[in-house]
Structures are given as C-alpha cells and as structure tokens.
Design an enzyme around this catalytic site. Structure first.
Site, PDB file in Angstrom:
ATOM      1  N   GLY A 349       0.411  -0.804   0.000  1.00 16.48           N
ATOM      2  CA  GLY A 349       0.000   0.000   0.000  1.00 16.48           C
ATOM      3  C   GLY A 349       0.630   1.233   0.000  1.00 16.48           C
ATOM      4  O   GLY A 349       0.650   1.670   0.583  1.00 16.48           O
ATOM      5  N   THR A 350       1.939   2.920  -0.649  1.00 13.98           N
ATOM      6  CA  THR A 350       3.027   3.875  -0.752  1.00 13.98           C
ATOM      7  C   THR A 350       2.598   5.099  -1.541  1.00 13.98           C
ATOM      8  O   THR A 350       1.772   4.993  -2.443  1.00 13.98           O
ATOM      9  CB  THR A 350       4.202   3.191  -1.467  1.00 13.98           C
ATOM     10  OG1 THR A 350       4.545   2.029  -0.730  1.00 13.98           O
ATOM     11  CG2 THR A 350       5.372   4.108  -1.632  1.00 13.98           C
ATOM     12  N   VAL A 351       3.204   6.243  -1.227  1.00 13.91           N
ATOM     13  CA  VAL A 351       3.011   7.430  -2.044  1.00 13.91           C
ATOM     14  C   VAL A 351       4.373   7.988  -2.425  1.00 13.91           C
ATOM     15  O   VAL A 351       5.311   7.965  -1.632  1.00 13.91           O
ATOM     16  CB  VAL A 351       2.162   8.520  -1.349  1.00 13.91           C
ATOM     17  CG1 VAL A 351       0.730   8.027  -1.137  1.00 13.91           C
ATOM     18  CG2 VAL A 351       2.767   8.957  -0.025  1.00 13.91           C
TER      19      VAL A 351
END
Length: 533
Positions: A349, A350-351
């Site tokens: 789940g 990263t941005v």
C-alpha cells in the site's frame, strides 16, 4: 540521455507532459497543489515536497500516514543528498519473541516498527527548507480540519481497507467513523489528525518521538499487548547516507543503499548495459525479454542478500561490480526465458512525490505504510495510522534480514534520481507499488534515458512485473502478438487490466530540460496530477 526528448503521445492517454520553471507531481491533485502553494509563497523544492508529503497523509491514507516511513533524495543545486528515515524494530523483537510463527505478522502491533516519516519532514526542513514547518503543515491541517472530497481510486482502496482492517485497534473510529468507508466525492474530515499535524509542526517532531504523542503511542501499544516503548521511539534518528549509482545510457542512475530495494534497479540496469540494450525498439520483443530477464536476476540477489546494511554479509557495492554484472549477464539466453537463482559476489500500500524549483533544486521523496493502511493500528484521538514495515523481516535462521532488536527491515519503498554525462540533474523519478518499484524504476530509466521518451509517455506505456520463476504479469495494453512471442520464448504470462489490479504501481517523473526548466508527468493509472508554473 542519448536521445532527444520525444513529445509525441505514444500510448493511450489524454494527458500530455507539462512544462514549467517549477514543478510538483504526485498521486493526489490536492496534495500537488499543497506543494505548488509553498513554491508560490517563496518556498523551495524541499518546502514543496514536505508540504505535499504532509498533505498526502490526510488525502491518501490508503498509502501513507503520520506513522509511515520515508526516504528522500535531494539535489541541492550542486550535489545529491540521500536520507534514510526508516525506523527500527522494538528492542523486544528477538527471534524468540516470534517463535512458533512461520512468517512475520502482517497486521497489528507485531507488524509495527518505529515510524520515520515525521523525522524525514523535520530533518529535510532543518537542512534545506526555507519556510517554517508550521507553514508547510498548513495545507495538510486545513484538509484534515475542514475536509476534502475523496478522490476516485483512493475511495475504492479506502473501501478495501475498511473491509480488511475494520476490527484492528483504533482503525474504524478514525477511518470509518460512521460505520463505513467514505464514498467517492464525499467530504471527509479528520480533526484529530489536524491537531496532531499542528503539534508535530509546532514542536518540530519532538512531540512525536519524545513528548505527548510518543506517550500516546507507547501507552496504546502497552494496552494492546504490543512492545513499542517510549525508549524505542526516542532512539529513532534519520540517517544521511551515501548513494549507490550505476552508469546507464550515457548518464547515471542513483538509488539509496540497503535496507531499500533500489539496488535491484541498479543491478538490472548494469546487466542491460552489458547486453547492449537499445539495439531494438523500446517495445520490441527483444528489449522486453532482456529487461525481464535482467530484472529476474536482480530480484534473486535482492531476496537473498539485502537487509539492514549493519547486518549484511558483504558491502552492497559488490553486487554492482563490473565482473559480477558481466557474470550475471552471461546467464541470459536471448531466445529463452530462464529461472534464476541468486549469485555470490566476491568481496571487493506507498506514495511518491517529486518537486523542482527555478533555482535548480529537485527532490525525490517517498513515504509509505507498506500495505495500504498499514498495520491497521490507529492511535486513538490522534489520526496516527501505523505502518506494518515489520512484515519486511524474515524469520529464517542465518538470513541477513532475520528479525532482531533495533534493526531496520528490508524496505520496498525507494526514490530515484538520474544525472547526465556531466553530473548534472537529468530527472527525479519514482514508482510506488511494493515489489513493482525497482521494476518500475528500470522501465522508467530505460524509456526516458535510453529511448528519449517524454515522462508522460514513459508513464503511460504498458508495464510488466516479474512475479516468480518464469511468471510475468503484463498489462492488457501490450500488443497481443508481443505477448504470444514472449510465451513462445518460455515466459509464463499473466495478463492484467492496469486499472483493476492496482499492481503496476504509480509513477511520477520530473525531467530537467537542458535550458533549466522542467518536464513533468504523472501516473495515468492513479488520481494524480503534475503541476507547473
């Protein structure tokens, strides 16, 4: 880059690359606007990156939070700097603590290592920022306090998170306060998170690691049977590290050293250089086959050897040695897919977001919970969601990445940077998405540096992802004849819709034009936006 930039729209996308003297690109439009807002207030690229990162914890909680980890690369106008702000395991995490388990936990407190993202914001602001942290936090505080409309893809992922984590400590009270996930377009408010962000900014992170927020984290851990203590939090320090690099396409690609997976990109690029990649068109069967095979070799080494550098059995640089890369390249059959084992180099789940400003400063920054919302643990009354990076450890005796007290786990999140032949900045880039990240970095570097594609075209191009053995997942936008030819070579191809699986990552790229301005592209598979002025 050996080719001039090609501005043609080469793949199915209505998004053109955008060009300006200042730029911000990330996976959520309102977060990109937070960064632009800082630039327009006289801030620099680091200010923009911090504001964007803080806003993303509010706007994209499906990928990051205040309890995330982070890594950053900064070009300060003269040289590169690299920051590892990943956290370590609690002191109670001995191998014996996990006795009886076959693998590390995915959720709950036994998946949570000390969060490092807050320390990254503070450290970057102190070293390079020009605006107060209280100013940089303001857009995020406003979005949390006053609310924001949930964007389409994030809304879908939010629902998945609620379905999976609704019973985890503190989760539903924060992210499903009305007993459900917010719908797409609905205004969502998180006043607890607004207060927490303000406190972090006012105390320059002290409240999070040694003050009021640290006590709330440690107390909730104890209440839930977790092991994280005030001492674990207070001991955390971000670390400035020496980057690893690999010559490629007349320039060089730079990644942080382990405990991240960026070295896999560098290994694969080094192998491709040995194979004279670039002799065939970028989307040809020959180029795809060699790229996939090189990545498989790199991932085999990654899985076996990479851990916290303090516990690796040799210096990571040995994996980039010229002789070793040639040995690995010699294993590739140009006509047939192979199933590779790891190598043994001799000792020698990263941005994601990126920003750039008119002074020449550029930032490559990534922060992540790991899997979506992370561990599912949310500290009551704070809006702090905790990552599950502890799952990155292994329990195998004798493995470099075996869990131990005060140790950093293997990390998937990696920012990247490329320089030209003169050592000047060429591009700041990254591609979020777990095991896709190193593979995505290779594909971006290949398309932009070797073939001269503009950043938006490189992002829009169909992607592949090595799974295991000869298994490769490929987007349905690949030509059917190409897929058939790769199958004939022995690749076991799984075809996925890029908009349904969320498995091909999300890229953001800013390329520096030789005249000093920037060309930016954003992920067409996500909700993102590239902004310039």
């Amino acid at each position: 880059m050996t080719q001039p930039i090609d501005y043609n729209v080469a793949y199915p996308s209505l998004r053109p690359a955008v060009i300006g003297r200042n730029a911000v690109a990330t996976s959520q439009p309102l977060a990109a606007q937070a960064g632009i807002r800082m630039l327009q207030q006289g801030g620099n690229a680091v200010d923009a990156a911090i504001a964007t990162a803080m806003a993303l914890t509010v706007l994209e909680p499906t990928g990051c939070g205040i309890g995330s980890d982070a890594f950053a690369i900064v070009w300060d106008g003269k040289k590169l700097h690299a920051l590892n702000a990943s956290g370590r395991s609690p002191q109670a995490w001995t191998p014996e603590y996990f006795a009886g388990l076959d693998e590390m936990p995915l959720y709950g407190w036994d998946a949570v290592t000390v969060p490092g993202a807050v320390s990254a914001w503070v450290e970057l602001a102190k070293k390079f920022g020009s605006l107060p942290l209280t100013t940089l936090a303001q857009p995020a505080i406003e979005y949390a306090r006053d609310g924001f409309p949930v964007s389409p893809l994030i809304g879908q992922l939010w629902q998945r998170g609620v379905d999976k984590l609704g019973d985890k400590p503190g989760f539903s009270a924060c992210f499903a306060p009305e007993g459900r996930a917010p719908s797409i377009g609905e205004i969502f408010r998180n006043p607890d998170q607004a207060r927490t962000l303000a406190l972090i900014a006012e105390t320059e992170g002290e409240a999070f690691y040694r003050g009021e927020l640290a006590r709330k984290i440690a107390d909730f851990s104890a209440e839930c049977g977790g092991t994280m203590t005030l001492e674990d939090l207070a001991a955390h320090q971000p670390q400035w590290v020496e980057m690893l690099s690999q010559p490629f396409a007349g320039g060089s690609v730079h990644e942080l050293p382990p405990n991240g997976q960026g070295i896999a990109t560098l290994i694969a690029l080094g192998i491709l250089e040995k194979l004279n990649i670039g002799e065939h068109p970028v989307d040809s069967i020959e180029t795809l086959h060699l790229s996939i095979e090189a990545m498989k070799l790199a991932l085999a080494d990654l899985d076996q050897h990479i851990s916290d550098p303090d516990t690796m059995f040799f210096d990571a640089k040995h994996l980039l040695g010229d002789e070793y890369l040639q040995q690995r390249a010699d294993l590739i059959n140009r006509q047939q897919a192979s199933d590779f084992a790891y190598g043994s180099p001799r000792q020698s789940g990263t941005v994601y977001l990126t920003s750039a400003d008119a002074s020449g400063m550029m930032v490559s920054f990534i922060q992540s919970n790991y899997m979506g919302f992370g561990s599912g643990v949310v500290i009551p009354g704070t809006g702090i969601s905790m990552q599950n990076r502890g799952n990155g450890f292994v329990l195998t005796e004798g493995h470099a990445n075996r869990v131990a007290p005060g140790k950093r786990p293997f990390h998937t999140i990696i920012p990247a940077f490329a320089l030209d032949a003169d050592g000047q900045p060429l591009m700041s880039f990254g591609l979020m998405g777990g095991p896709m990240q190193a593979q995505g970095h290779l594909q971006m570097a290949l398309r932009i540096m070797k073939y001269g594609q503009n950043p938006q075209a490189a992002i829009d191009a169909p992607r592949w992802r090595v799974i295991s053995g000869r298994k490769v997942s490929m987007e349905s936008t690949f030509d059917r004849n190409t897929l058939a030819a790769l199958r004939a070579m022995g690749h076991v191809i799984e075809v996925e819709d890029p908009l349904l699986g969320y498995n091909f990552g999300g890229a953001q790229v800013i390329v520096r034009h030789p005249q000093g301005h920037y060309i930016a592209g954003t992920e067409s598979r996500k909700d993102g936006q590239a902004l310039v002025f």
